[in-house]
Enzyme design. Structure first.
Site, PDB file in Angstrom:
ATOM      1  N   PHE A   1       0.834  -1.196   0.000  1.00 59.13           N
ATOM      2  CA  PHE A   1       0.000   0.000   0.000  1.00 59.13           C
ATOM      3  C   PHE A   1       0.863   1.238   0.000  1.00 59.13           C
ATOM      4  O   PHE A   1       2.058   1.195   0.328  1.00 59.13           O
ATOM      5  CB  PHE A   1      -0.944   0.005   1.219  1.00 59.13           C
ATOM      6  CG  PHE A   1      -0.216   0.039   2.542  1.00 59.13           C
ATOM      7  CD1 PHE A   1       0.075   1.242   3.174  1.00 59.13           C
ATOM      8  CD2 PHE A   1       0.179  -1.142   3.157  1.00 59.13           C
ATOM      9  CE1 PHE A   1       0.748   1.270   4.384  1.00 59.13           C
ATOM     10  CE2 PHE A   1       0.848  -1.114   4.369  1.00 59.13           C
ATOM     11  CZ  PHE A   1       1.128   0.090   4.993  1.00 59.13           C
ATOM     12  N   CYS A   2       0.245   2.373  -0.387  1.00 58.88           N
ATOM     13  CA  CYS A   2       0.896   3.673  -0.360  1.00 58.88           C
ATOM     14  C   CYS A   2      -0.185   4.734  -0.226  1.00 58.88           C
ATOM     15  O   CYS A   2      -1.348   4.413   0.006  1.00 58.88           O
ATOM     16  CB  CYS A   2       1.753   3.888  -1.606  1.00 58.88           C
ATOM     17  SG  CYS A   2       0.835   3.746  -3.154  1.00 58.88           S
ATOM     18  N   THR A   3       0.152   5.994  -0.357  1.00 62.94           N
ATOM     19  CA  THR A   3      -0.795   7.075  -0.078  1.00 62.94           C
ATOM     20  C   THR A   3      -2.015   7.034  -0.992  1.00 62.94           C
ATOM     21  O   THR A   3      -3.152   6.977  -0.519  1.00 62.94           O
ATOM     22  CB  THR A   3      -0.102   8.441  -0.201  1.00 62.94           C
ATOM     23  OG1 THR A   3       1.051   8.459   0.636  1.00 62.94           O
ATOM     24  CG2 THR A   3      -1.051   9.562   0.218  1.00 62.94           C
TER      25      THR A   3
ATOM     26  N   CYS B   1       2.585   1.917  -5.021  1.00 66.31           N
ATOM     27  CA  CYS B   1       2.481   0.462  -4.906  1.00 66.31           C
ATOM     28  C   CYS B   1       2.060  -0.165  -6.224  1.00 66.31           C
ATOM     29  O   CYS B   1       2.349  -1.336  -6.480  1.00 66.31           O
ATOM     30  CB  CYS B   1       1.561   0.052  -3.765  1.00 66.31           C
ATOM     31  SG  CYS B   1      -0.026   0.844  -3.710  1.00 66.31           S
TER      32      CYS B   1
ATOM     33  N   ILE C   1      -4.135   4.504   0.732  1.00 69.11           N
ATOM     34  CA  ILE C   1      -4.571   4.797   2.096  1.00 69.11           C
ATOM     35  C   ILE C   1      -5.717   5.799   2.098  1.00 69.11           C
ATOM     36  O   ILE C   1      -6.654   5.692   2.898  1.00 69.11           O
ATOM     37  CB  ILE C   1      -3.389   5.356   2.921  1.00 69.11           C
ATOM     38  CG1 ILE C   1      -2.241   4.345   2.971  1.00 69.11           C
ATOM     39  CG2 ILE C   1      -3.836   5.724   4.337  1.00 69.11           C
ATOM     40  CD1 ILE C   1      -0.915   4.953   3.382  1.00 69.11           C
TER      41      ILE C   1
END
Length: 260
Positions: free
Chosen positions: A184-186, A191, A213
């Site tokens: 995951f990433c922002t 990702c 996220i």
């Protein structure tokens, strides 16, 4: 208390798409944004678009329509990953539309998200996936961002920038040992590229959080959340919490961990 009519709308968006004419797209896109009085930053590269812009709600809606359906991109951004949030004050000082080699810098020519990426997992299905005992949960963001908040049980790669992810993967990940990876990433872009990189290196079962996220914090109720802390964002709001609420302590003197 802020006037609800004065609340600004923020759009975070990206798409990996073949844009061989990206240099010629810069001025038409910039002119369109200027006409709407938008501020923020957009990156254009041969591999796609990545940006965050803020403005009046009706202006952001017009932007979203133009990107996906308008003349500037000619329908090539019809799979745009787009998320909205709000800001009480303009979170950007000016408008920037820049040309880049990559819309998110990894520095690996074998990685091609326009050809192959991992399996998308919707925010509301994420908890079930990361609860599986054989899943390696991986945060692809930099150490500054991880320190502000992350998912329970996530591995911190300890990187200063996303460009170091390939080094972390080469040393710390093994296709024979790590058979199922969830990352995951922002907002989803890092990702997505990281999943493409791992697939190119022989990993076979790679998942990533669709919309990142921010989408998770928007859709998953706090009572059911596996997220802990706050999510750093790349503007003057600094960080967002559940429901994409602005960080309450903006006056704190914290450095920004910009990582494009």
């Amino acid at each position: 208390m802020s006037d609800p009519d004065s609340i600004l709308k923020v759009a975070a968006f990206y798409q990996f798409a073949a844009l061989p004419d990206y240099r010629e797209l810069r001025e038409p896109l910039r002119a369109f944004c200027v006409s709407l009085q938008l501020k923020g930053s957009v990156l254009l590269a041969q591999e796609g678009i990545n940006g965050t812009l803020a403005g009046a709600p009706e202006a952001i809606d017009a932007l979203a329509h133009e990107l996906a359906h308008g003349d500037v991109f000619g329908g090539r951004l019809n799979k745009l990953e787009l998320k909205f949030s709000a800001a009480e004050a303009m979170p950007f000082g000016r408008l920037k539309v820049r040309l880049k080699k990559e819309i998110v810098t990894l520095g690996d020519t074998a990685t091609d998200p326009t050809r192959e990426v991992g399996t998308y997992v919707d925010a509301r299905e994420w908890n079930a996936l990361i609860s599986a005992p054989d899943i390696l949960l991986l945060d692809t963001r930099n150490a500054f961002e991880v320190a502000m908040g992350t998912f329970e049980g996530a591995v911190d790669p300890g990187i200063r920038s996303f460009g170091q992810f390939k080094d972390f993967a080469a040393i710390g990940l093994d296709p024979a040992k790590h058979r199922r990876i969830a990352m995951f990433c922002t907002g989803g872009i890092r990702c997505e590229k990281a999943s493409s990189h791992l697939l190119a290196r022989g990993f076979t079962e790679v998942y990533h959080l669709k919309g990142g996220i921010l989408k998770y914090l928007e859709e998953v109720p706090e009572a059911q959340s596996r997220w802990r802390g706050e999510c750093f964002v790349f503007d003057e709001r600094v960080a967002l919490g559940h429901g994409l609420r602005e960080r309450s302590l903006l006056e704190q003197d914290m450095g920004h961990g910009r990582d494009e």
